[in-house]
Structure formats: structure tokens, C-alpha cells
Design a protein around this motif. Structure first.
Motif: not given
Length: 810
Positions: A488, A524, A527-528, A629, A667, A742
Motif C-alpha cells: 500500500h 484501495a 480511495f488513493y 469509510k 482510509p 487504506y
């Protein structure tokens, strides 16, 4: 011609027998497998993570239906065996009889039920299998109080899981300290202290007199006449071998089914394996000897010479995040001496028991890294007189100086046990490596090392490193998933440095092994990318979990939970009427007040979601993001407006924080609280971000936790004004968004980067301002109410977002 092998019980021991038989001679037997549970083999060691919510049943299945079918195994699951007819060589099940040439009894054990009044009341359950686990999950959904009777491993895991699911939990234990079979009194004290820090109440020397209630359990009465309220009682006081079928069939039975060294019963055509057997006066409850038995049974069934030899057992367990290890005999005795190491600040306790210059027992709490080495010394009976002075410090300090940890692993003998669950030695792992294994996954598949509880994974990797030398590098961090070897942290760094602004760019530039990612990496990456490039990247709903796609929490029956936002925990009569009207209009079966000062409408049908959202929108209410989240709630007390102890306007600050932060993706879920004085009624000191108001201003804490881990917040800053508090919290919030892995909560992220680094970022005026500006930019795009968006798409009448009556709570 294949022999007919019938197996009664589809547990971990019989599952391992089947694996050995298929590997050694897949054509030897026609196998039929009975199981009273309506399912096949699963990893019972991992039931506790299922209870706590960290894993699902699908995560712990070891043999799927397809696996049984591919290997030609006839499964009679959900069917009890009525009796064994030895004269005719048949097993009689509920759905008919079946002949056998060879029979394997693997009926396991049954939980012990305390013979007290009320033991049969609804709400009194045991903890042995998936059905028990599901019963606890269902009971915990209603909250309330749970009493767990039994302070052994299973009892403590049940307590931790129920606490994680929101119940008020008390553990009752008959003895003077917890896990008295595995731990001495000092280690038991540390375990109790850590459990109590997690909010679990513990009563030792507590004897149960009766379970109270009329139509269902209502409480527990102790022998000293103390009464405890209880909505759920879990009995985890011990197990006894399940021997009924063997007894009825006339086999030799003592405490368990009596077997010889080949695991044969008194009938040469019938074997037994697992927790139901007794060998040489011993019973067996840990998985390691059960797997040894499985290997012997398989060899014996195939006509090979084999013998089961009980070994010295160690216990290395992970109980609610507490590291424990015990082995050998650590009781006091004449001629014995103790070496004890204590580090109270770290919660570390180590005790070695020596007799005639040999290590005979060990108990560790808080630091178990060298436990395998010490266990090897107990097994070998080696003379330790030459290393007596440094023995307590482990293998790295033998020879008078600290050695590289890898050198300590290299010094382990080949017969040193590495994986206690599966009985895998260092020599087994080295043999697998010499046979071509070059990574953890291959070693795991060949030897089963680290495939059960996983606590030995680091040690297995060290054996790989020692054996392969420069050809093996112990991974610094696990990869996101099988689509990439990158962690990650690697991916986050390269998304920024290479300015990767789409998933396709990430897959291409970072060498993804799959064409379009998977269900693990896509959320993940989504979101990033939206956190780092809010202007350029468009959120991908299909890369979100189902709750975020549905904008509501899906429940076990397929209905949904709807939680409207109440700013800072404040509401109005109009909002309450709107919630009541919606509950009646859409036949909502359950209306629940949450711990975050919100009202939860549970049991909403999927087809009613857009309409109920529209009705709540019309009353000025937006989604509480209880499924996301992102920011969940900001909990407040009434502060100085009403409370005589209030020092600041905690309610106003809570509302301001929630209005600023809501709708932002993070996250993991984030919860805040603001308490109006040090009495801390809003519980601000165990939240992701918490503020305690004092006469001089505001004390800001971060990185608290109140779930499986219970952790007090760390002090970020003391500020004098509300605006300073808003700015610092916003900067911290954005720093977390931009840097955390995340699914890491803030407390896990802060532990990795260090609070000092966090302070350096948010205290620097320019850096802080940049963080705030980037957060506001993201909010200008993503601070949207998904309920309003979906209601619009569904053609429902709704009040536009711009007209929401946010001022109602001000």
C-alpha cells in the motif's frame, strides 16, 4: 478395488487425514464423510475473528464443496449418525445406513454445561462451532449485557468478540487468575489488566450459582449472592470428548475413546482421531497433536507402520491482541529456581523455570519472539549452565554479545518447532526450500507452516532468509493483493510521484499482473486516487464495498440500515417527526439509538431506500454515512449552554466539525467527540479525534480506539480558540487522508509514522494551510449527499442539497 472408508465428523483432524490419504494414495478408498453440521471442514481456530467481525465464514473454509466433489468424496452434511453397527459393518445415519470396510470416528468434543438452574434458558449458549458463533453475532446485534462463564482461551475470545460487537461484557472465572493452565499468576494479572483496558470486566474466584430468568435469560447469580444482569450468557468452561457413538457400539471408552499408538480402537477396523480420543491416559485439545494423529491414522489405514507419540506441548496464543506463550512445567517445586524479567511500562513479563541446569518451563507475556528457541531447550533437556547469565535474553545474546536475529534463527537445530499449530520443524521447512520452495506461499502450501493462526509467519520468513541467503529478501510489507507485489505504501508514494491519475495508469505504470485489478485492490486504489487527485479523478462506485454502493448498511436478512445525520448529536422536533413518519410509512421494524448519538432505522427494504431518503431529505436531513469509510459521527455533550460544569461550547464546536468534515472519504471510518469539561461525558479520549474543553481552551487528542483495541488518545495540542481547534483537526484529518494505508484507522497510522512527525506537519503554518486548502478543494467536489443524488436518479421528489436546512441545528 477401493475400500469403503466412512468418516464421522468433518473437523480439522479428519480433514487432515483426508488430505494425507489423497496425497499418498488417492485410489485407496471410496470416502464418505458424515457431519452433523450442515457444512464441511473449516478452520475452527479462526472462529474468534469471525465473531469479532475481522473475518467471514468464507475466509476460514479449508475444504470447499468443489474440493470434496473434485476428490470424489461423498458428503452427508447436516446428518447425524444414529449408531454404528459393528456386526454388519454399517454406519446408520438419519437418512439411511452405509457399509464400511474401515471406519474413522472424529466426533471431536462437546462443551461442558454447568449443571445449574436456568442452564437451558434461551439466551444461554456455548462456544464450539460456527452455529454458536452465529448465535452470538445475532444476539450481539441487539446490544445489551453479556456474561461469559470461563476465563480460558475460548471464553476470552468470546468476550473480546462480543465486546467488539458492542456488548457490555463480564467474564466470570472460577480460579484465582485467567488461563491458569497456561499462565502463572503474574502473567494472568497482565492479561486481566489488558482485557480490562479494553473494557471487559473480569471477576475471578467467581462461582455461578444459578442463571436467572423466566422465558429467557435475564441474569446470573453468583455463590456470594451477587447478581449480574445478562441478555446473553456464554458457557466456555471446558470440553469433554464426544464418545456416545463409541460407547453405544461397545468400543473401549475411558474419558475418551481408547486408542493404541496407531489410533486404532478396540475394533481393528475402526480408528479414532482428534479430541474424542484418549491415548495412554491423555486427552488432546490443541491442533498440533491432532495433526500428528492425522498423519499416523492415514499411514495406518494405508497399511504402513506408524505410531503416535505425544510431544511436549507449548501454547503460543493471540488472545485479543495479547501475546502469550507457555510450555513445560512452571509450577513451584523443590530444587527449582526462577529467572524472571519484568518491564512494567511495556507490559512484558518472562519467567524461566530451571531444574538441575535444565530449562523445564517457561511463561512469557507481551514478548514471545524467542519462544520457539526456549521451547527447543525444554524439549532437548540441554544443559544451560554455560548461558545461565544471559538465558533470559534469548538466543541473540548467547556467547556474550548480541547477535543478528537471523543468526539466532540459524542457530536453531533442525528439529526445533517453528509452527506449533501444524507441528512443523525447522528441518521440515529447510527440506521444502531445498526441494524448490523460494517464498512463504510455497512453503505454506508444502508444509502447512503459518497456515493456521499465522503467528509464526515472521519466523518462517527468517528460516527462508537463512536458508536462501541473498536469494531471499524478507518482505518489508505485504503486497496489496495478488495483482501486484507492491505494498500500500509503495502504491501511494508512486501515485503521487509519478502523477498517476487513473486506475488504468496505475495498472499500466506499476505493472499490475491482472488487466483490471480485483475486489481487494480496487477499493484501495479508488480511495488513493480520489484523495490525491480530487480534480482529475472521478470516483468509481463499482470499486466500492456494497454498503458504499448502496448508501446504506446491508443486514444479514438482506434489508438495510438507514442513519440520518444529526449534527453534533443535536436534533429538532421536526427531524424526530420525520424519522417517526418514515419508520411508520416504510414499516421499519427496528428503531435504535446508537452510541454515536444518532437514530438508526433497521430493516428497510432495498426497494424503499430512494423513497425513504427523499422523505428524510425533505426534512433537511442528509446521510449519516454510517456505511462509509469516512466521517461517521461527532459526539458531544451539552457543554456550557446547559451543564454547570461546562467550560466551552462543546456542542457548537461539534456541529462545526461535523459540518466541515462530513462527506469526506477516508482510509477507514472516523469518529470524533467533543466533551465540554474534563468529566468527559462524550468519551472524547477514546475516539479517532477527541476534544476536551477546559477553562483555558481546548485539548486535542488523536489516535484513540475503542474497538478490539482500546487505546487512549495521544495529545496533539492545547489551543486557546475554537478556530485553532478547527484548523488543527482539519489539517490532521487531511494528513491522515493523504498518507494512511487504506483500512488503517488513525491509531494504526499514527503508530507507524509517529506522533512527532504528525505534529511537525500540522504545527508548521505553511504545511497546515496547504493541508486545509487541499481538504477544502476535495470537499468542494465530494461533499455531496448520496441519498439526494440517488433520489434524484430514481425520480423521487426531494429538496435540493443547497436548500437543506443545515441551520436547523445551529
Amino acid at each position: 478395488m477401493k475400500q469403503k472408508l466412512v468418516i464421522i465428523g468433518a473437523g480439522m483432524a479428519s480433514g487432515r487425514v483426508i488430505e494425507h490419504l489423497l496425497k499418498e494414495d488417492p485410489d485407496a478408498f471410496e470416502i464418505t464423510l458424515f457431519n452433523a453440521e450442515p457444512r464441511g471442514n473449516y478452520n475452527r481456530i479462526m472462529l474468534s475473528p469471525v465473531l469479532s467481525g475481522d473475518k467471514s465464514y468464507a475466509d476460514i473454509i479449508t475444504h470447499t464443496d468443489d474440493w470434496y466433489a473434485q476428490n470424489g468424496i461423498t458428503c452427508r452434511f447436516g446428518e447425524h449418525v444414529v449408531r454404528i453397527d459393528r456386526e454388519t459393518g454399517t454406519v446408520v445415519g438419519q437418512r439411511g445406513a452405509l457399509p464400511y470396510d474401515k471406519l474413522l470416528i472424529a466426533t471431536g468434543s462437546a462443551p461442558f454445561i454447568i449443571p445449574v438452574e436456568g442452564k437451558d434458558l434461551p439466551g444461554v449458549i456455548t462456544y464450539r462451532d460456527l452455529d454458536d458463533t452465529n448465535a452470538m453475532i445475532e444476539a450481539a446485534a441487539s446490544g445489551g449485557k453479556a456474561v461469559v462463564i470461563g476465563g480460558g482461551l475460548l471464553g476470552l475470545e468470546a468476550a473480546a468478540g462480543l465486546k467488539e460487537r458492542g456488548m457490555d461484557v463480564t467474564v466470570l472465572h472460577l480460579m484465582g487468575h485467567l488461563m491458569e493452565r497456561q499462565l502463572d499468576e503474574s502473567a494472568g494479572f497482565l492479561l486481566r489488566r489488558d482485557l480490562e483496558k479494553r473494557g471487559i470486566k473480569v471477576k475471578c474466584r467467581a462461582s455461578t450459582a444459578a442463571i436467572l430468568g423466566e422465558t429467557r435469560v435475564e441474569g446470573v447469580l453468583l455463590e456470594d449472592n451477587e447478581g449480574l444482569e445478562a441478555d446473553l450468557v456464554v458457557m466456555a468452561v471446558g470440553i469433554r470428548p464426544e464418545t456416545r457413538l463409541a460407547t453405544d457400539a461397545g468400543l473401549d471408552v475411558a474419558r475418551g475413546i481408547t486408542v493404541d499408538a496407531e489410533l486404532r480402537t478396540s475394533d481393528p477396523d475402526i480408528h479414532a482421531v482428534g479430541e474424542c480420543v484418549e491415548f495412554d491416559g491423555q486427552l488432546f485439545g490443541l491442533v498440533a497433536p491432532l495433526y500428528d494423529q492425522a498423519r499416523v491414522v492415514a499411514d495406518s489405514l494405508l497399511g504402513r507402520s506408524a505410531a503416535f507419540t505425544p510431544k511436549e506441548l507449548s501454547t503460543k496464543l493471540k488472545v485479543t491482541g495479547c501475546d502469550l506463550f507457555s510450555a513445560g512445567d512452571f509450577a513451584d517445586g523443590a530444587g527449582r529456581e526462577d529467572i524472571v524479567f519484568r518491564d512494567p511500562s511495556r507490559g512484558v513479563y518472562k519467567r524461566l523455570v530451571l531444574e538441575e541446569n535444565r530449562l523445564v518451563g517457561a511463561v512469557f507475556y507481551g514478548d514471545t519472539r524467542d519462544s520457539n528457541w526456549f521451547f527447543g531447550l525444554i524439549q532437548s533437556g540441554e544443559d544451560i549452565s554455560e548461558m545461565r547469565d544471559t538465558l533470559i535474553f534469548g538466543p541473540a545474546y548467547q556467547g556474550g554479545a548480541a547477535l543478528d536475529p537471523m543468526a539466532a534463527v540459524a542457530a536453531l537445530p533442525l528439529d526445533a518447532e517453528i509452527c506449533g499449530c501444524n507441528g512443523v520443524s525447522k528441518g521440515d521447512i529447510v527440506a521444502a526450500i531445498e526441494g524448490g520452495a523460494t517464498d512463504l506461499g510455497t512453503v505454506r502450501s508444502l508444509t502447512k507452516a503459518s497456515s493456521s493462526c499465522g503467528t509464526c509467519t515472521g519466523l518462517v520468513e527468517q528460516v527462508l532468509g537463512v536458508t536462501l541467503g541473498d536469494d531471499f529478501v524478507i518482505p518489508a510489507a505485504a503486497s496489496i493483493c495478488g495483482c501486484t507485489d507492491l505494498s500500500h505504501e509503495d502504491v501511494r508514494r508512486m501515485i503521487k510521484s509519478r502523477e498517476l491519475k487513473s486506475m488504468a495508469a496505475v495498472w499500466q505504470e506499476l505493472g499490475w499482473k491482472t488487466s483490471c485489478g480485483c475486489h481487494v485492490c480496487r477499493p484501495a486504489l479508488n480511495f488513493y486516487l480520489l484523495a490525491d487527485w480530487p480534480l482529475e479523478y472521478r470516483d468509481d462506485p463499482q470499486s466500492r464495498f456494497i454498503n458504499e454502493r448502496k448508501h446504506a448498511n446491508i443486514q444479514k436478512d438482506g434489508t438495510y440500515s438507514v442513519v440520518p445525520r444529526m449534527w453534533g448529536g443535536m436534533t429538532t422536533p421536526d427531524e424526530l417527526r420525520a424519522i417517526a413518519d418514515a419508520a411508520e410509512k416504510y414499516n421499519v421494524p427496528t428503531v435504535h439509538v446508537t452510541g454515536g448519538q444518532r437514530i438508526d432505522l433497521l430493516g428497510v427494504r432495498g426497494e424503499d431506500l430512494p423513497a425513504i431518503w427523499a422523505d428524510l431529505n425533505a426534512a433537511g436531513m442528509v446521510s449519516g454515512h454510517a456505511y462509509a469509510k469516512g466521517l461517521r459521527t461527532v459526539k458531544t455533550c451539552v457543554g456550557k449552554d446547559h451543564c454547570r460544569f461546562g467550560t466551552q461550547d462543546s456542542t457548537g464546536l461539534g456541529i462545526a466539525l461535523e459540518k466541515r468534515l462530513w462527506g469526506s472519504w477516508t482510509p477507514h471510518k472516523v469518529k470524533l467527540a467533543v466533551s465540554g469539561c474534563p468529566r468527559n461525558c462524550a468519551e472524547a479520549t477514546c475516539k479517532d479525534i477527541g476534544v476536551v474543553c477546559v477553562d483555558s481552551g481546548y485539548q486535542i487528542g488523536v489516535a484513540g480506539a475503542a474497538g478490539m483495541d482500546v487505546k487512549e488518545t495521544e495529545r496533539l495540542a492545547d489551543v486557546a480558540t475554537e478556530q485553532e481547534a478547527l484548523d488543527l483537526i482539519t489539517a490532521f484529518f487531511q494528513l491522515y487522508r493523504e498518507n494512511a494505508k487504506y483500512l488503517d484507522r488513525p491509531y494504526k497510522w499514527v503508530a507507524k509514522v509517529g506522533l512527532d512527525w504528525v505534529k511537525d506537519q500540522v504545527f508548521d503554518a505553511d504545511t497546515r494551510q496547504g493541508l486545509i486548502e487541499r481538504f477544502e478543494l476535495s470537499q468542494s467536489i465530494y461533499q455531496k449527499d448520496p441519498w439526494a443524488e440517488e433520489a434524484r436518479k430514481s425520480g423521487e421528489k426531494y429538496q435540493p442539497l443547497a436548500d437543506f436546512k443545515l441551520e436547523a441545528a445551529e
